[in-house]
Scaffold this motif. Structure first.
Motif, PDB file in Angstrom:
ATOM      1  N   SER A 167       0.843  -1.192   0.000  1.00  0.00           N
ATOM      2  CA  SER A 167       0.000   0.000   0.000  1.00  0.00           C
ATOM      3  C   SER A 167       0.881   1.245   0.000  1.00  0.00           C
ATOM      4  CB  SER A 167      -0.890  -0.003   1.250  1.00  0.00           C
ATOM      5  OG  SER A 167      -1.565   1.216   1.425  1.00  0.00           O
ATOM      6  N   GLY A 186      -3.865  -1.012   5.173  1.00  0.00           N
ATOM      7  CA  GLY A 186      -3.899  -1.735   3.893  1.00  0.00           C
ATOM      8  C   GLY A 186      -5.218  -2.459   3.668  1.00  0.00           C
ATOM      9  N   LYS A 226      -4.020   4.223  -0.973  1.00  0.00           N
ATOM     10  CA  LYS A 226      -3.602   2.876  -0.550  1.00  0.00           C
ATOM     11  C   LYS A 226      -3.146   2.118  -1.796  1.00  0.00           C
ATOM     12  CE  LYS A 226      -6.318   4.252   2.958  1.00  0.00           C
ATOM     13  NZ  LYS A 226      -7.122   5.499   2.877  1.00  0.00           N
TER      14      LYS A 226
END
Length: 385
Positions: free
Chosen positions: A87, A126, A182
């Motif tokens: 991420s 994440g 992300k």
């Protein structure tokens, strides 16, 4: 076939802490998050705010120690397949992205604000996809490195203190600034007797924690727009490139489900230019409008700004601060136009339910301030549950 999304708040403040917490079966919050997932019993689920750990270590620990073990009498759920990837959160940019005159140190709030996506360490907040069906791993596409400036017509933020347009970020910053806070994943799910269904998952940045330039609101808008262009395909998606150098979006004959905490309500909140309507009004996307009685009760209990909201309380999916922005609809599971919707809902129990205190609660919440959203689809082949 049940698809779901759940922002489970399985994020921690230090790198490695989630792995530590999941290494044994005794973590209360993880147990309650797992119980929520067990009771929803989705075939495919996206979990947002799940710290990334290399080699899928955290994902496997959560599966082995929590999901596959009964939590408070709930039936264990078996996900033989999962997908995780890095991420942008917590990845240092090397630049002063919030324009406060200092490049924040990694691991601090200021450093998080100057990262490619807000986070105290790489991979915080994440996402992980779990599936009962095989994932076509070789065909997964990730878009972690796609640059915001490479989106035609990007709504880049403007520095209100200068005359130049769209200049909050310098050219040098835009050369490294990624669109996704992300990452965006296209995860094809292999189902028997049909073509894969593309599970398109992401978690756009909240449209807040900024200033008059609205840099997060604008980024949220374009993170959502990315999927709108991707499923349009053809010329609309011709600018898109993935992390392996592939280009373009989906073809017209490919089915998909878009899922995630989009941090955007269609009516209320701080979104830039009705961001989520890019998906809800898209001709290739259906909006099943899931509801819950728990959301209505929460509005009546919490009051505050919730009483002035224009959107239906029954459609809310998150229980936010009652001064602002209030409870909102921000979590979505949106199927493509050819998939048959059988049922949908938000796992938001009322206070009369015996599970309420353990799985929903009131602030401070026992699991998360978001609620799991699920969607049952016909996929062209009967699946016994």
């Amino acid at each position: 076939m049940r698809f779901a999304t759940f922002n489970a708040s399985l994020n921690r403040n230090t790198a490695g802490q989630l792995v530590t917490d999941l290494s044994t079966p005794g973590n209360a919050q993880a147990s309650r998050a797992a119980e929520t997932i067990q009771r929803a019993d989705a075939d495919v689920i996206l979990v947002n705010e799940f710290d990334y750990a290399a080699d899928g270590e955290a994902a496997e620990l959560f599966r082995d120690n929590y999901l596959e073990v009964s939590q408070n009498g709930a039936t264990p759920v078996d996900y033989p397949y999962y997908y995780v990837a890095p991420s942008n959160t917590g990845v240092p940019s090397g630049f002063d992205l919030n324009n406060n005159g200092v490049v924040g140190a990694p691991g601090t709030q200021a450093g998080g604000d100057d990262s490619l996506g807000f986070g105290l360490f790489p991979g915080q907040y994440g996402l992980v996809v779990y599936s009962k069906y095989p994932i076509a791993t070789d065909d997964v596409r990730t878009f972690q490195h796609f640059l915001w400036k490479d989106m035609p017509g990007a709504v880049l933020p403007d520095d209100p203190a200068t005359a130049a347009p769209a200049d909050w970020y310098s050219p040098e910053e835009l050369d490294v600034f990624r669109l996704s806070s992300k990452s965006h994943f296209d995860v094809p799910i292999e189902l028997p007797g049909r073509k894969p269904v593309h599970f398109l998952v992401s978690h756009p940045t909240p449209p807040s924690f900024d200033g008059a330039e609205d840099r997060n609101g604008r980024r949220n808008h374009d993170e959502i727009r990315f999927w709108a262009d991707y499923v349009s395909g053809g010329r609309a998606a011709s600018y898109i490139y993935d992390d392996e150098g592939g280009t373009g979006g989906l073809g017209r004959g490919q089915d998909f489900v878009i899922a995630g905490d989009q941090n955007a309500d269609p009516v209320d909140g701080d979104s830039y230019d009705d961001a989520i309507l890019q998906l809800l009004d898209h001709p290739r996307i259906q909006d099943p409008t899931p509801t819950s009685a728990g959301a209505v009760e929460a509005t009546q209990r919490d009051k505050g700004i919730n009483l002035s909201h224009r959107g239906p309380a029954e459609r809310d999916t998150a229980d936010f601060a009652d001064t602002a922005p209030g409870n909102l609809r921000v979590d979505y599971v949106l199927p493509s136009e050819r998939l048959a919707i059988h049922d949908t809902g938000v796992y938001w129990l009322t206070s009369a339910d015996p599970l309420f205190t353990r799985l929903i609660g009131t602030f401070p919440f026992p699991v998360t301030d978001h609620r799991l959203v699920w969607l049952d689809l016909g996929t062209g082949r009967t699946h016994g549950r």
